[in-house]
Scaffold this active site. Structure first.
Site, PDB file in Angstrom:
ATOM      1  N   LYS A 177       0.887  -0.978   0.245  1.00 33.63           N
ATOM      2  CA  LYS A 177       0.079  -0.088  -0.067  1.00 33.63           C
ATOM      3  C   LYS A 177       0.761   1.388  -0.240  1.00 33.63           C
ATOM      4  O   LYS A 177       1.466   1.221   0.028  1.00 33.63           O
ATOM      5  CB  LYS A 177      -1.475  -0.373   1.070  1.00 33.63           C
ATOM      6  CG  LYS A 177      -1.716  -1.043   1.136  1.00 33.63           C
ATOM      7  CD  LYS A 177      -2.370  -1.010   2.582  1.00 33.63           C
ATOM      8  CE  LYS A 177      -3.320  -2.174   2.783  1.00 33.63           C
ATOM      9  NZ  LYS A 177      -4.604  -2.036   2.047  1.00 33.63           N
ATOM     10  N   ARG A 231     -10.357 -10.989   1.863  1.00 32.81           N
ATOM     11  CA  ARG A 231     -11.109 -12.210   0.547  1.00 32.81           C
ATOM     12  C   ARG A 231     -10.564 -13.954   0.565  1.00 32.81           C
ATOM     13  O   ARG A 231     -10.900 -15.223   0.991  1.00 32.81           O
ATOM     14  CB  ARG A 231     -11.620 -12.011  -0.403  1.00 32.81           C
ATOM     15  CG  ARG A 231     -10.512 -12.061  -1.731  1.00 32.81           C
ATOM     16  CD  ARG A 231     -10.849 -11.076  -2.443  1.00 32.81           C
ATOM     17  NE  ARG A 231     -10.585  -9.887  -2.378  1.00 32.81           N
ATOM     18  CZ  ARG A 231     -11.079  -8.091  -3.239  1.00 32.81           C
ATOM     19  NH1 ARG A 231     -11.142  -9.888  -4.861  1.00 32.81           N
ATOM     20  NH2 ARG A 231     -11.135  -7.194  -3.013  1.00 32.81           N
TER      21      ARG A 231
END
Length: 493
Positions: free
Chosen positions: A264, A338
């Site tokens: 990130k 996920r």
């Protein structure tokens, strides 16, 4: 946990020994309108004097109440009077009166639902997170200690106790979510869950990395392998005698998310200690239901990993094998939530529950789509509808989002059964994540898909902006009350 003491009283506000008496003001078509205990109707002319308009969250202090020691505060309701706005206004007043010992809420309301909502808002607002303050602790005003609601409505001690239990567990969720990632990591999170469950009629089972590997939980193991602090799965089970329905909860517990090798940007990494908010909500919900004695079986699967960068971290194009055998090519290591959730959904499905609800701070796309106060909900239409309706009752906006079939192709892989996303395609990011999760929801004993709902709380889990209503800055505990209401209405009737 909140220490707020709550009582109701039919007595006139001026007779109460409190520090502040709060009345509500509605923004009427012809100007501000007092919504107050009948004994306070004479305060209407003062609204113009102090500049009160009734705008939601507006808060104006008035010197004294008829010569008593109590001062008066006007709090805005907005344009409508309802249980939702009463909850927000009562919470707003209690939040903004931090540092005050005792408060009377004299809204003049006799509707039991509205009075209950006022107590709820006040209880949630009486919260402060000060775990890391030492030299600056004195700068944080202590929450209000006691609230008296001036009403002749019948509010039982049991109803007040219910609010206390719910607000205490929302405070637990907020405490956990606010904690530093340096302190809250998979094992310490598991320890905190075990500690919080003490005394509740639940069982807690902690799977370490060896058990996870033996059980084939390749998503949780894969994401956690880059950290020296190994992943955990915590199963919290509430199984009351005679329960006819079983609801499984799956919570994302990424205790810190750097993005892994798909690193990130520095700015986006700020706040990633909150990425375990879904697991905290799932834990808080089960413990709330257990301590309330709800007649429904609940099982929470809390999927805990740290997503860090190291020589042992997974790489882009690595292929993970999820519980049950599905292989997933990792096209972006920052789409990690996920992957851990996939293991949890398979495990939950294996017990053939009547419904599965997963909760996750899953995608930045949810914030782009719905902002920071609305939760996106996807899945089985009936179950999603029940959750959205419950959110309307609790004042927590939840919005039904679609799962378009044409987006499934974005999850095709060259070599594995699936990919975790399609590189370079940002279309419908929140929806694609939901479609990915759907692949891991199994069939029930009847052979039909288990009813399932996915809540993306990425925006609403933490209040990044200024305080509003009953919420200060920081973790919100969003969806605990909504899911509690939905489960009660749908699975205990």
């Amino acid at each position: 946990m909140t220490s707020l003491s709550v009582t109701t009283s039919p007595d006139a506000p001026a007779s109460l020994d409190v520090d502040v008496v709060v009345v509500a003001v509605r923004a009427g078509a012809d100007g501000p309108e007092l919504v107050a205990h009948p004994d306070l109707a004479h305060l209407q002319p003062h609204l113009t004097t102090v500049g009160a308009t009734g705008k939601a969250d507006e808060f104006v202090r008035f010197p004294s109440l008829d010569g008593s020691r109590a001062s008066v505060a006007f709090v805005g309701l907005g344009k409508q009077l309802s249980a939702v706005t009463a909850r927000q206004a009562a919470g707003s007043a209690v939040r903004q009166l931090a540092g005050t010992g005792s408060v009377a809420l004299a809204f003049g309301l006799e509707d039991e639902a509205q009075v209950h909502a006022m107590i709820e808002g006040a209880s949630i607002a009486a919260y402060a997170f000060t775990d890391y303050r030492q030299k600056t602790a004195s700068k944080v005003k202590a929450p209000v200690q006691s609230v008296t609601v001036c009403t002749t409505a019948t509010v039982s001690a049991e109803a007040i106790e219910r609010v206390r239990i719910v607000s205490d567990h929302i405070a637990l969720v907020r405490d956990l979510t606010n904690r530093s990632g340096g302190d809250l990591y998979p094992q310490s999170f598991a320890d905190a869950a075990t500690e919080a469950a003490k005394g509740a009629p639940v069982t807690v089972e902690v799977w370490d990395e060896k058990r996870l590997a033996a059980e084939g939980c390749g998503g949780i193991i894969g994401i956690g392998q880059g950290s020296s602090r190994q992943p955990r799965l915590v199963k919290v089970s509430y199984s009351p005698a005679g329960a006819e329905k079983h609801v499984a909860l799956v919570g994302k517990g990424i205790t810190y998310d750097t993005g892994g090798y798909s690193l990130k940007p520095a700015e986006a990494m700020n706040g990633m200690q909150n990425d375990m908010g879904g697991a905290a909500v799932s834990l808080g919900l089960v413990l709330t239901a257990a301590r309330l004695g709800l007649p429904v079986r609940l099982t929470a699967w809390l999927c805990m990993s740290e997503n860090l960068v190291s020589s042992t971290a997974i790489r882009v194009n690595d292929i993970l094998t999820i519980r049950g055998g599905t292989t997933v090519e990792v096209m972006n290591t920052d789409a990690e939530g996920r992957l851990v959730m996939a293991d949890g959904l398979v495990l939950a499905s294996e017990e053939n529950p009547d419904a599965i609800i997963d909760v996750a701070t899953l995608t930045g796309a949810a914030i782009v789509s719905l902002g920071r106060r609305t939760v996106g909900v996807m899945g089985d239409s009936d179950l999603v509808g029940a959750i959205v309706a419950a959110g309307e009752q609790t004042g927590e906006p939840h919005w039904h989002m679609p799962l378009p079939e044409e987006l499934r192709s974005q999850l095709d892989s060259r070599f594995a059964d699936m990919a975790n996303l399609k590189v370079g395609n940002r279309d419908g990011g929140m929806l694609v994540a939901g479609i990915f999760l759907k692949e891991f929801v199994g069939n029930g004993a009847d052979g039909n898909p288990i009813p399932w709902a996915h809540l993306d709380i990425a925006g609403a889990a933490v209040n990044e902006g200024p305080a509003y209503g009953y919420l200060d800055a920081g973790a919100t505990g969003v969806s605990v009350r909504t899911l509690l209401t939905a489960i009660e209405q749908r699975f205990t009737a």
